[in-house]
Design a protein around this motif. Structure first.
Motif, short mmCIF file in Angstrom:
data_model
loop_
_atom_site.label_atom_id
_atom_site.label_comp_id
_atom_site.label_asym_id
_atom_site.label_seq_id
_atom_site.Cartn_x
_atom_site.Cartn_y
_atom_site.Cartn_z
N TYR A 73 -70.85 -5.40 29.86
CA TYR A 73 -71.32 -6.38 30.84
C TYR A 73 -72.63 -7.02 30.39
N VAL A 74 -73.50 -6.23 29.76
CA VAL A 74 -74.77 -6.77 29.28
C VAL A 74 -74.51 -7.73 28.11
N ASN A 75 -73.61 -7.37 27.23
CA ASN A 75 -73.33 -8.19 26.06
C ASN A 75 -72.59 -9.48 26.42
N TYR A 76 -71.51 -9.37 27.21
CA TYR A 76 -70.67 -10.52 27.51
C TYR A 76 -71.01 -11.21 28.82
N GLY A 100 -70.63 -8.95 54.04
CA GLY A 100 -70.38 -9.34 52.66
C GLY A 100 -71.62 -10.01 52.09
N HIS A 101 -71.67 -10.09 50.78
CA HIS A 101 -72.84 -10.66 50.14
C HIS A 101 -72.43 -11.26 48.81
N PHE A 102 -72.94 -12.43 48.49
CA PHE A 102 -72.68 -13.07 47.21
C PHE A 102 -73.67 -12.53 46.19
N VAL A 103 -73.17 -12.02 45.08
CA VAL A 103 -74.01 -11.43 44.04
C VAL A 103 -73.94 -12.31 42.80
N GLY A 104 -75.10 -12.70 42.30
CA GLY A 104 -75.14 -13.52 41.09
C GLY A 104 -74.69 -12.73 39.87
N GLY A 105 -74.20 -13.41 38.87
CA GLY A 105 -73.72 -12.76 37.66
C GLY A 105 -74.85 -12.38 36.72
N ILE A 106 -74.47 -11.72 35.65
CA ILE A 106 -75.41 -11.32 34.61
C ILE A 106 -75.22 -12.26 33.43
N GLN A 107 -76.31 -12.82 32.93
CA GLN A 107 -76.21 -13.71 31.78
C GLN A 107 -75.85 -12.92 30.52
N ALA A 108 -74.92 -13.45 29.75
CA ALA A 108 -74.51 -12.80 28.50
C ALA A 108 -75.67 -12.78 27.52
N ARG A 109 -75.86 -11.65 26.85
CA ARG A 109 -76.94 -11.50 25.87
C ARG A 109 -76.45 -11.60 24.43
#
Length: 132
Positions: A73-76, A100-109
């Motif tokens: 998840y951190v890489n992609y 419910g809650h909207f969660v932002g994504g993780i930027q690919a590194r």
């Protein structure tokens, strides 16, 4: 879990024509250099993401992995998504219960790809006699 396999045949040529000890030394040096680059490029100061290691080894390959299940998840990266509890009062967010809650994504590194790119130019020297 992220698993890395680098095919050195394209960089070195046919490994079958090389002495076995030279192949093993070249694979070990390549794996060590890649692990070093992964540890330097992993976007954390400590923890499982910094603990890359050779997990499998045979005559013609080495497998390198991180014990961090979240390395992928951190890489992609991940996309933004909606988190909704199964039970109505189960999700506690910002001091209140939420439906419910909207969660932002993780930027690919892309630190794995960067580490491989840093290792590739050195592979040829790892498979030469005495490093010459």
């Amino acid at each position: 879990m992220v698993s890395i396999e680098v095919n050195v045949n394209s960089s070195v040529g046919n490994l079958a024509n090389m002495p076995r000890d030279l192949i093993e030394r070249g694979l070990d040096l390549t794996a060590q250099d890649l692990i070093n680059n992964l540890m330097v490029n992993s976007p954390v100061d400590h923890g499982l993401l910094k603990q890359w290691a050779v997990t499998e080894s045979d005559d013609l390959s080495r497998t390198i992995q991180s014990p961090a299940e979240y390395a992928e998840y951190v890489n992609y990266g991940t996309t933004s998504h909606w988190v909704q509890p199964v039970f109505t009062n189960a999700l506690h967010w910002d001091g209140h219960f939420s439906k419910g809650h909207f969660v932002g994504g993780i930027q690919a590194r892309h630190f794995v790809e960067d580490s491989i790119e840093q290792t590739l130019p050195r592979i040829q020297e790892f498979f030469t006699i005495n490093g010459d």
